[in-house]
Design a protein around this motif. Structure first.
Motif, mmCIF file in Angstrom:
data_model
loop_
_atom_site.group_PDB
_atom_site.id
_atom_site.type_symbol
_atom_site.label_atom_id
_atom_site.label_comp_id
_atom_site.label_asym_id
_atom_site.label_seq_id
_atom_site.Cartn_x
_atom_site.Cartn_y
_atom_site.Cartn_z
ATOM 1 N N ASN A 256 0.808 -1.225 0.000
ATOM 2 C CA ASN A 256 0.000 0.000 0.000
ATOM 3 C C ASN A 256 0.838 1.270 0.000
ATOM 4 O OD1 ASN A 256 -2.539 -1.328 0.025
ATOM 5 N ND2 ASN A 256 -2.273 -1.762 2.212
ATOM 6 N N VAL A 257 2.167 1.109 -0.026
ATOM 7 C CA VAL A 257 3.034 2.280 -0.116
ATOM 8 C C VAL A 257 2.816 2.945 -1.477
ATOM 9 C CG1 VAL A 257 5.425 3.096 -0.174
ATOM 10 C CG2 VAL A 257 4.766 1.261 1.411
ATOM 11 N N VAL A 258 2.616 4.265 -1.469
ATOM 12 C CA VAL A 258 2.425 5.008 -2.718
ATOM 13 C C VAL A 258 3.787 5.411 -3.280
ATOM 14 C CG1 VAL A 258 1.454 7.086 -3.782
ATOM 15 C CG2 VAL A 258 0.154 5.844 -2.022
ATOM 16 N N LEU A 259 4.023 5.092 -4.543
ATOM 17 C CA LEU A 259 5.263 5.458 -5.218
ATOM 18 C C LEU A 259 5.067 6.783 -5.936
ATOM 19 C CD1 LEU A 259 6.217 1.983 -6.776
ATOM 20 C CD2 LEU A 259 6.732 2.876 -4.492
ATOM 21 N N LEU A 260 5.873 7.769 -5.567
ATOM 22 C CA LEU A 260 5.805 9.089 -6.203
ATOM 23 C C LEU A 260 7.050 9.281 -7.062
ATOM 24 C CD1 LEU A 260 4.505 11.352 -3.291
ATOM 25 C CD2 LEU A 260 3.195 10.330 -5.162
ATOM 26 N N TYR A 261 6.888 9.140 -8.356
ATOM 27 C CA TYR A 261 7.997 9.331 -9.296
ATOM 28 C C TYR A 261 8.143 10.824 -9.547
ATOM 29 C CZ TYR A 261 7.586 4.318 -10.214
ATOM 30 O OH TYR A 261 7.551 2.948 -10.092
ATOM 31 N N SER A 262 9.282 11.367 -9.136
ATOM 32 C CA SER A 262 9.472 12.817 -9.199
ATOM 33 C C SER A 262 10.498 13.183 -10.265
ATOM 34 C CB SER A 262 9.931 13.349 -7.834
ATOM 35 O OG SER A 262 10.003 14.758 -7.846
ATOM 36 N N ALA A 263 10.098 14.055 -11.175
ATOM 37 C CA ALA A 263 10.985 14.528 -12.240
ATOM 38 C C ALA A 263 11.056 16.048 -12.210
ATOM 39 C CB ALA A 263 10.468 14.062 -13.600
ATOM 40 N N HIS A 264 12.132 16.591 -12.754
ATOM 41 C CA HIS A 264 12.264 18.046 -12.847
ATOM 42 C C HIS A 264 11.167 18.582 -13.755
ATOM 43 C CE1 HIS A 264 13.990 22.020 -13.102
ATOM 44 N NE2 HIS A 264 15.019 21.664 -12.370
ATOM 45 N N SER A 265 10.484 19.620 -13.304
ATOM 46 C CA SER A 265 9.371 20.175 -14.062
ATOM 47 C C SER A 265 9.859 21.006 -15.252
ATOM 48 C CB SER A 265 8.498 21.037 -13.144
ATOM 49 O OG SER A 265 7.328 21.442 -13.816
ATOM 50 N N LEU A 266 8.910 21.417 -16.075
ATOM 51 C CA LEU A 266 9.164 22.274 -17.232
ATOM 52 C C LEU A 266 8.163 23.427 -17.234
ATOM 53 C CD1 LEU A 266 9.648 20.063 -20.434
ATOM 54 C CD2 LEU A 266 11.369 21.456 -19.276
#
Length: 425
Positions: A256-266
């Motif tokens: 149930n752990v939520v994976l937050l894939y974080s990338a540099h925004s544009l």
């Protein structure tokens, strides 16, 4: 399932126990000390335009200041780049103003992560170790000499190019170099900007503009690895780091752990122009989720926005805050568009987002390790480079296609140059 089969070789050569031993050893040393891990490679003399080797492998990235004294110059170059931060006709005036105002604050942030960015150390290590593998698996293009070219920090692109010439490439002696972008997902703001800069210095140093008796027929022959968002080595390295972090949660909470894939925004102005980056980042995320078996819920989020204009969201910091406020404390942040640690992971994620979540009582917010010295990742880089060298292709088909809303003449000329290099390989 298609992603699993090509990974058998990778996982045999670099097991999770290898990664664990590497991680344990590097975590015991400050990054300034670990920088010495890079293998020293002697200069290569290029004296034949007909041989397949030596080959220069040039790692291209944004870079970061290695010391706090370099922060001002780094920010000045960054905010002067209209490809990365488009400020319009006021760029020459607003860029220096913004960089000067931000320098004291950013200096403090780099001081808190050890006095500088580790991205140069990791880039030199990754490129050197990749070349060692390439010498073994691609002897026909050996020796492979590693170079690093940063867009905004030392070693700058022009310094790398001058070193290539000093080492015997170009200037009538020919030789091959591969521009290997370390942004796995293509954006005009990152890969595009770095390649535009490389093209600029090629024009200045290896055409008649350089003066003297310049033999353009003996210039360096360039090819480009311009994107690799779903390469099996990249996907496996990300997946193994996520699995290692998931293992830190109790079994009853793990799925149930939520994976937050974080990338540099544009900036949205870049996105609306037709930049391929959001789609390619999403492709990476989907491939990793497939490799993981899609056991966990996930979202793709975006970080590091600068200035008042609209940027691609949802923001990483806002997303964590919203989930924590709803009682979802088990979150893993995954730096999905970065190939090593730098200020965005070590400070923005670790010291701001996670610390703020912990202050609100959320003890289950963690970050997956960055790729850094992952043996699986470095083996993947070597396999990707070998496939490129064997292909005889100068760049991807996508590289030659401009964004629908692109009006940059420099971008047009740069793309034309790299596409046309294929006839010379």
């Amino acid at each position: 399932m298609a992603l699993r089969n090509p990974l058998a070789t990778l996982t045999k050569r670099a097991t999770q126990s290898q990664i664990a031993r590497h991680t344990a050893s590097t975590q015991q040393q400050p990054w300034q000390t670990r920088r010495k891990m890079a293998t020293i490679v002697p200069p290569v003399t290029q004296d034949s335009t007909s041989s397949k080797g030596p080959t220069a492998m040039v790692f291209m990235n944004m870079g970061g200041p290695s010391t706090t004294d370099e922060v001002g110059g780094f920010l000045s170059r960054l905010f002067a780049d209209g490809d990365l931060i488009p400020l319009g006709r006021l760029q020459p005036y607003l860029g220096p103003l913004i960089s000067a105002r931000r320098t004291p604050k950013i200096k403090k942030q780099y001081a808190e992560i050890g006095g500088g960015s580790p991205i140069r150390k990791w880039s030199e290590y990754q490129s050197s170790e990749m070349c060692n593998i390439l010498d073994r698996i691609s002897p026909e293009t050996a020796p492979h000499k590693p170079y690093v070219a940063f867009r905004y920090a030392n070693p700058l692109t022009e310094h790398m190019y001058e070193q290539l010439l000093a080492d015997g490439f170009g200037r009538g002696r020919g030789g091959r170099a591969v521009a290997f972008t370390q942004y796995p997902q293509y954006s005009c703001s990152t890969t595009g900007s770095s390649l535009n800069e490389l093209w600029k210095w090629r024009q200045r140093l290896e055409t008649k503009r350089a003066g003297g008796e310049v033999d353009e027929a003996g210039a360096i022959k360039w090819s480009v690895i311009d994107r690799w968002p779903t390469h099996p080595g990249l996907i496996e390295a990300f997946a193994q780091n996520i699995e290692a972090k998931l293992a830190e949660y109790p079994p009853e909470r793990r799925d149930n752990v939520v994976l937050l894939y974080s990338a540099h925004s544009l900036p949205m102005s870049v996105v609306n122009r037709g930049d391929p980056y959001p789609a390619e980042v999403a492709a990476t995320v989907y491939a990793v989720q497939q490799r993981l078996g899609s056991k966990n819920p996930y979202r793709l989020v975006w970080q590091s926005q600068v200035g008042p204009s609209a940027w691609l969201g949802a923001q990483t910091s806002d997303t964590v805050e919203h989930y924590v406020s709803r009682g979802q404390d088990d979150l893993i942040l995954i730096p999905i568009a970065f190939t090593s640690d730098h200020i965005e992971t070590l400070y923005e994620v670790d010291k701001e987002i996670i610390v703020e979540a912990e202050a609100k009582g959320a003890k289950g917010v963690k970050r997956a390790e960055s790729l850094n010295g992952s043996p699986v990742f470095i083996e993947g880089l070597a396999q990707l480079a070998k496939s490129h060298l064997d292909s005889g292709v100068a760049c991807s088909k996508q590289m030659g296609l401009r964004c629908p809303g692109c009006t940059s003449q420099r971008c047009l000329e740069s793309k034309k140059f790299f596409v046309q290099q294929e006839a010379l390989l």
